[in-house]
Design a protein around this motif. Structure first.
Motif, PDB file in Angstrom:
ATOM      1  N   HIS A  93       0.812  -1.214   0.000  1.00 48.10           N
ATOM      2  CA  HIS A  93       0.000   0.000   0.000  1.00 48.10           C
ATOM      3  C   HIS A  93       0.849   1.270   0.000  1.00 48.10           C
ATOM      4  O   HIS A  93       0.421   2.315  -0.490  1.00 48.10           O
ATOM      5  N   GLN A  94       2.072   1.154   0.515  1.00 50.82           N
ATOM      6  CA  GLN A  94       2.995   2.291   0.507  1.00 50.82           C
ATOM      7  C   GLN A  94       3.730   2.428  -0.825  1.00 50.82           C
ATOM      8  O   GLN A  94       4.497   3.366  -1.016  1.00 50.82           O
ATOM      9  N   GLY A  95       3.507   1.498  -1.740  1.00 52.66           N
ATOM     10  CA  GLY A  95       4.168   1.535  -3.036  1.00 52.66           C
ATOM     11  C   GLY A  95       5.588   0.993  -3.017  1.00 52.66           C
ATOM     12  O   GLY A  95       6.331   1.177  -3.982  1.00 52.66           O
ATOM     13  N   LEU A  96       5.961   0.320  -1.937  1.00 56.47           N
ATOM     14  CA  LEU A  96       7.320  -0.228  -1.825  1.00 56.47           C
ATOM     15  C   LEU A  96       7.446  -1.575  -2.533  1.00 56.47           C
ATOM     16  O   LEU A  96       8.517  -1.921  -3.035  1.00 56.47           O
ATOM     17  N   LEU A  97       6.368  -2.322  -2.572  1.00 51.48           N
ATOM     18  CA  LEU A  97       6.324  -3.608  -3.269  1.00 51.48           C
ATOM     19  C   LEU A  97       5.239  -3.543  -4.334  1.00 51.48           C
ATOM     20  O   LEU A  97       4.135  -3.047  -4.078  1.00 51.48           O
ATOM     21  N   ASN A  98       5.559  -4.060  -5.526  1.00 52.61           N
ATOM     22  CA  ASN A  98       4.641  -3.969  -6.658  1.00 52.61           C
ATOM     23  C   ASN A  98       3.934  -5.293  -6.915  1.00 52.61           C
ATOM     24  O   ASN A  98       4.514  -6.370  -6.729  1.00 52.61           O
TER      25      ASN A  98
END
Length: 350
Positions: free
Chosen positions: A195-200
């Motif tokens: 959700h933080q955009g760290l993992l896609n």
């Protein structure tokens, strides 16, 4: 279901089907090997309690096959099962009870393993999973159906557990209940990073445990990755964590085997390193820690609910499965410094 009835279903895919025997020991679908006058094939009854829309599974398999076929034979090192149509050219057969059946090609001269034989088996499994992920790393995840909404969403399993605990008539197990209470704060590790955009989101297998890798009986090389029903959009970390969980547990002691993990990660990153980001490396340890916790949570919840999801042979089997996974999770956490040091060495410029 009688053998004669099973054979009549097999004949929906091949007029020359002559015999049928059970194949493997999967916990979800019923799987059989069918002999014919030409070549054998695999027949499966899809568990519609788990997969309520079998047509979406078949659509995903077609998308997967078409995408990989575009790569060219030189780039592909895995032989994936191919869909076999019915005699009326359909992907699925529905019997009079409403069961959904499908047929897949049989990978000849191959075997699946229940227990790791050598360190190279583990490296092979890691490399095969990395190769699978790399082949699909340029496939847009949204082109696939989510055949199992909520699958590998650990906070969701935690909510299901709490509900089951409130409603269950089964006496709670103190070890499992205390373990979950103590470590439930880890449940959101990967989802929060997503959700933080760290993992896609990428395309994942969904169930890459050891016995879903097929080894060539002559060369001992992994030649196939099967059970593709759970292929869907997700985090590759769930796949990698599950593969580590399955391949890196000492079956005699139940402890986490760091040497096996080293071999598996090296095999995996020899392929997946091509698309891995710094954040992907950062979340390797949380993924390895999370998956046995998640699976233990699922086993224990199913036990509390009366064993309605995973196949069991007696009432407390899912409880024992849960305890085994929580013990493995404990062993992983006890070796956190060594595991993090290993991951640091595997990072580029590590």
């Amino acid at each position: 279901m009688s053998n004669g009835h099973l054979l009549s279903i097999a004949k929906q895919f091949s007029d020359s089907a002559s015999s049928i025997v059970p194949l493997g020991n999967g916990l979800i679908n019923d799987t059989y090997l069918v002999s014919t006058s030409v070549q054998p094939f695999v027949l499966q009854r899809i568990n519609t309690q788990v997969f309520p829309n079998p047509a979406q599974i078949m659509t995903n398999l077609v998308t997967l096959s078409q995408h990989i076929a575009q790569k060219g034979s030189a780039e592909i090192r895995l032989q994936l099962p191919q869909i076999l149509s019915t005699v009326t050219n359909a992907d699925l057969h529905q019997d009079e009870q409403g069961n959904a059946w499908r047929a897949l090609s049989f990978i000849a001269d191959s075997e699946s393993l229940e227990i790791v034989r050598t360190l190279d088996d583990v490296r092979q499994a890691g490399q095969a999973l990395g190769h699978f992920h790399r082949l699909l790393s340029d496939l847009e995840p949204s082109t696939l159906h989510d055949t199992l909404p909520g699958f590998h969403i650990t906070p969701g399993y935690l909510r299901q557990y709490r509900q089951a605990l409130d409603q269950s008539k089964v006496t709670p197990d103190s070890y499992c209940a205390e373990f979950i209470a103590h470590f439930q704060h880890h449940a959101d590790d990967l989802e929060a990073a997503k959700h933080q955009g760290l993992l896609n989101l990428r395309v994942i297998h969904g169930d890459p445990k050891l016995n879903n890798f097929l080894f060539d009986v002559y060369s001992s090389q992994v030649i196939s990755l099967i059970d593709l029903d759970t292929v869907k959009p997700g985090l590759v970390h769930y796949d990698l964590g599950d593969c580590v969980r399955s391949c890196c547990q000492n079956k005699d002691t139940g402890e986490f085997d760091l040497k096996h993990c080293d071999a598996l990660l090296k095999g995996y990153l020899s392929e997946a390193g091509a698309f891995f980001t710094a954040h992907d490396y950062q979340y390797l340890y949380p993924a390895i820690r999370l998956i046995p916790f998640e699976l233990g949570l699922r086993f224990y919840t199913d036990y509390l609910q009366g064993n309605c999801y995973f196949k069991v042979t007696e009432p407390e089997q899912n409880l024992r499965r849960a305890v085994e996974q929580f013990r493995l999770c404990e062993s992983i956490m006890a070796q956190e410094p060594a595991l993090n040091a290993l991951i640091a060495e595997l990072m580029p410029n590590g």
